[in-house]
Design a protein around this motif. Structure first.
Motif, PDB file in Angstrom:
ATOM      1  N   CYS A 105       0.782  -1.240   0.000  1.00 35.68           N
ATOM      2  CA  CYS A 105       0.000   0.000   0.000  1.00 35.68           C
ATOM      3  C   CYS A 105       0.811   1.287   0.000  1.00 35.68           C
ATOM      4  N   LEU A 106       2.095   1.232   0.328  1.00 36.08           N
ATOM      5  CA  LEU A 106       2.870   2.470   0.454  1.00 36.08           C
ATOM      6  C   LEU A 106       4.084   2.549  -0.464  1.00 36.08           C
ATOM      7  N   ASN A 107       4.491   1.458  -1.056  1.00 34.54           N
ATOM      8  CA  ASN A 107       5.668   1.436  -1.910  1.00 34.54           C
ATOM      9  C   ASN A 107       5.326   1.992  -3.289  1.00 34.54           C
ATOM     10  N   VAL A 113       3.204  -0.133 -10.634  1.00 38.06           N
ATOM     11  CA  VAL A 113       2.864  -1.358 -11.378  1.00 38.06           C
ATOM     12  C   VAL A 113       1.382  -1.689 -11.198  1.00 38.06           C
ATOM     13  N   ALA A 114       0.871  -1.531  -9.974  1.00 39.72           N
ATOM     14  CA  ALA A 114      -0.542  -1.798  -9.706  1.00 39.72           C
ATOM     15  C   ALA A 114      -1.435  -0.844 -10.500  1.00 39.72           C
ATOM     16  N   ASN A 131      -0.265  12.408  -6.516  1.00 39.12           N
ATOM     17  CA  ASN A 131      -0.529  11.850  -5.188  1.00 39.12           C
ATOM     18  C   ASN A 131      -1.932  11.275  -5.082  1.00 39.12           C
ATOM     19  N   GLU A 132      -2.878  11.873  -5.777  1.00 41.89           N
ATOM     20  CA  GLU A 132      -4.234  11.331  -5.775  1.00 41.89           C
ATOM     21  C   GLU A 132      -4.264   9.981  -6.477  1.00 41.89           C
ATOM     22  N   ALA A 138      -3.402   2.913  -3.909  1.00 40.27           N
ATOM     23  CA  ALA A 138      -3.125   2.290  -2.611  1.00 40.27           C
ATOM     24  C   ALA A 138      -4.409   1.765  -1.979  1.00 40.27           C
ATOM     25  N   TYR A 139      -5.489   2.525  -2.066  1.00 32.77           N
ATOM     26  CA  TYR A 139      -6.772   2.039  -1.543  1.00 32.77           C
ATOM     27  C   TYR A 139      -7.216   0.801  -2.316  1.00 32.77           C
TER      28      TYR A 139
END
Length: 184
Positions: A105-107, A113-114, A131-132, A138-139
């Motif tokens: 979630c933070l990398n 890649v995700a 950042n958004e 991440a979510y």
């Protein structure tokens, strides 16, 4: 005799008609009288108001949650079954202490890649600051890690502790909290 029975039928019909008249219902609505049930209770009188989150953190069990702007977002990682299962597998006090949380979630490299996977599956997200995009990805990663695949329009409120860690890493001037998708 038949006249008497027809008169009584007419009056019973008239009575039943007048007892369910729309005019009476309109009068009750115009007068703003509460609709009291058969034993004197008002509907929803025992339902808690769910407009604003509590101003304290009594709902937090992990010690890492913060107050959130919406009630659905004011939940701890220990309150959500799927997240709690993931947390327990590592024996962590909070989901953010799980060894997998940071890389998933933070990398930034993993999130990049995700995001490409997301973009291939759903199409690009246009017009969003970097950042958004990282936060959104991440979510999305967090949901996939805990629930697997939910579907594009299926949303679940995320625990406050996880959301705050992600927001701290990928800060924005404006965070709105959990929102259900619009109904189309």
């Amino acid at each position: 005799m038949s006249n008497e029975s027809s008169d009584s039928e007419d009056s019973s019909l008239h009575l039943s008609h007048s007892s369910s008249s729309f005019d009476e219902q309109d009068d009750r609505l115009e007068n703003d009288e509460p609709d009291i049930g058969p034993i004197g209770e008002l509907p929803y009188q025992f339902e808690p108001l769910a407009e604003e989150p509590d101003n304290d953190l009594q709902w937090c069990c992990c010690g890492r949650c913060r107050l959130m702007p919406t009630l659905p977002g004011s939940r701890c990682c220990r309150e959500t079954d799927k997240v709690n299962e993931r947390r327990e597998e590592a024996g962590a006090n909070c989901i953010t202490e799980h060894d997998g949380f940071e890389p998933i979630c933070l990398n930034e490299h993993i999130l990049r890649v995700a995001y490409f996977q997301y973009r291939q599956q759903y199409g690009p997200r246009q017009g969003h600051e970097i950042n958004e995009q990282y936060r959104y990805t991440a979510y999305w990663q967090f949901v996939r890690w805990c629930w697997g695949f939910l579907g594009r329009q299926v949303r679940v409120p995320l625990p406050s502790c996880a959301v705050c860690q992600i927001r701290d890493k990928f800060a924005s001037e404006e965070n709105v909290g959990f929102q259900y998708p619009p109904l189309h």
